[in-house]
Design an enzyme around this catalytic site. Structure first.
Site, mmCIF file in Angstrom:
data_model
loop_
_atom_site.group_PDB
_atom_site.id
_atom_site.type_symbol
_atom_site.label_atom_id
_atom_site.label_comp_id
_atom_site.label_asym_id
_atom_site.label_seq_id
_atom_site.Cartn_x
_atom_site.Cartn_y
_atom_site.Cartn_z
ATOM 1 C CD GLU A 23 -2.738 -1.141 2.527
ATOM 2 O OE1 GLU A 23 -3.657 -0.307 2.740
ATOM 3 O OE2 GLU A 23 -2.779 -2.042 3.164
ATOM 4 C CB SER A 152 -5.929 -1.132 0.589
ATOM 5 O OG SER A 152 -5.817 0.028 1.562
ATOM 6 N NE ARG A 256 -13.079 2.412 5.766
ATOM 7 C CZ ARG A 256 -12.205 2.314 5.242
ATOM 8 N NH1 ARG A 256 -11.302 3.006 5.267
ATOM 9 N NH2 ARG A 256 -11.990 0.751 4.747
ATOM 10 C CG ASP A 258 -14.603 -1.303 5.716
ATOM 11 O OD1 ASP A 258 -14.832 -0.121 6.122
ATOM 12 O OD2 ASP A 258 -13.518 -1.642 5.335
ATOM 13 C CD GLU A 270 -10.594 -4.882 6.058
ATOM 14 O OE1 GLU A 270 -9.554 -5.483 6.367
ATOM 15 O OE2 GLU A 270 -10.654 -4.179 5.047
ATOM 16 C CG ASN A 272 -9.768 -0.667 7.314
ATOM 17 O OD1 ASN A 272 -9.034 -1.268 6.596
ATOM 18 N ND2 ASN A 272 -11.085 -0.767 7.135
ATOM 19 N N GLY A 276 -7.260 5.276 5.054
ATOM 20 C CA GLY A 276 -6.744 6.133 4.039
ATOM 21 C C GLY A 276 -7.217 7.672 4.248
#
Length: 309
Positions: A23, A152, A256, A258, A270, A272, A276
């Site tokens: 990433e 990602s 964050r 999801d 997941e 994060n 980003g």
């Protein structure tokens, strides 16, 4: 916030970015955006493109003595507890989660176990080797193949039937442990947590077969509906579950979560720990919906930075 900026105007911040994970390019974009935002509110900012030369990084940090490290690294070695451990040893506060939460969230099977223990629905999975996958389907189709410790959507593939292409058969640079996970159909939802509060719920749609790396970061790769058009009780439940996941993993700062919603249940995909911060990223959009500008968001992250004690 104006007083906070004035009091911290000369505080030194080092932004770690780039790195050497899959990433890297996303991290460079996140880091550059953070540098611009922090400089705009008066911080003295240095950007460091992190390499495998750990000695050079240590020397730089010791020579420059930053007050805070803004960790804009994504993926392995920057998001999985490695860099966090080094900063803990140095005693330098850093943004986002600490060593343990970072390691747990990056290890997808372990993160799912902890989320399930807190009452959050997760997809069934089986950890196998790449040879197992090549030999046959380890779980019924359709299923999702994921590296067990990348972010990602790096390396993710959906196996829709027994004749689906097997991208892992020819090239798989993500290690021998692979997660085969039940495919959950439905709507893609995501929620940012800032401190102890969820910021909003975004629905993500894409013309790609799923929300893959290009859909996440290429211009026009996906569409974000914010706030998501959901029944009020479902919207609130997504936010509640995101906060629960943030806490059960021990996250701090901004995370964050999801989810997939099939009309009946919410399944977490997941968490994060270092989302980003690029021009197409979800967290800055949700912060803006809550009246928090991007410079204010970065300022909050710096002023709430910690290291493990």
């Amino acid at each position: 916030m104006t007083r906070l900026r004035a009091n911290r105007r000369h505080r030194k911040v080092t932004v770690l970015m780039g790195g050497f994970s899959a990433e890297r390019e996303v991290s460079l974009s996140s880091g550059a955006a953070a540098v611009r935002a922090l400089e705009s509110v008066g911080y003295a900012v240095q950007a460091v493109d992190v390499s495998r030369n750990v000695g050079a990084l240590l020397h730089h940090l010791e020579q420059t003595s930053p007050d805070v490290v803004f960790n804009a690294l994504h993926g392995r070695y920057g998001e999985d507890g490695c860099i966090q451990g080094m900063l803990n040893v140095l005693g330098v506060p850093y943004t986002h989660s600490g060593l343990m939460a970072s390691a747990l969230a990056m290890d997808k099977p372990m993160a799912k176990k902890l989320c399930a223990s807190a009452g959050i629905a997760v997809a069934r999975e089986k950890i196998v080797t790449r040879e197992d996958l090549i030999a046959g389907d380890p779980i019924p189709v359709p299923y999702v193949v994921k590296p067990h410790n990348e972010g990602s959507s790096v390396g993710v593939a959906i196996i829709t039937d027994t004749k689906s292409p097997r991208p892992f058969a020819t090239h798989w640079p993500y290690g021998e442990r692979v997660m085969a996970e039940e495919f959950i159909p439905g709507r893609e939802l995501t929620t940012a947590v800032m401190g102890h509060h969820a910021l909003g719920v975004t629905e993500i749609t894409t013309s790609h077969s799923f929300y893959d790396y290009d859909a996440k970061y290429a211009a026009g790769g996906s569409a974000h509906t914010l706030p998501a058009n959901l029944p009020a009780d479902i919207y609130a439940e997504v936010q509640r579950l995101a906060v629960v996941a943030h806490h059960v993993l021990g996250c701090r700062g901004v995370s964050r979560a999801d989810f997939r919603y099939d009309g009946k249940r919410l399944v977490i995909l997941e968490v994060n720990t270092q989302p980003g911060m690029t021009p197409t990223s979800l967290v800055p959009e949700q912060a803006a919906l809550s009246g928090i500008s991007f410079p204010d968001l970065c300022t909050w992250m710096v002023e709430n930075a910690q290291c493990d004690t």
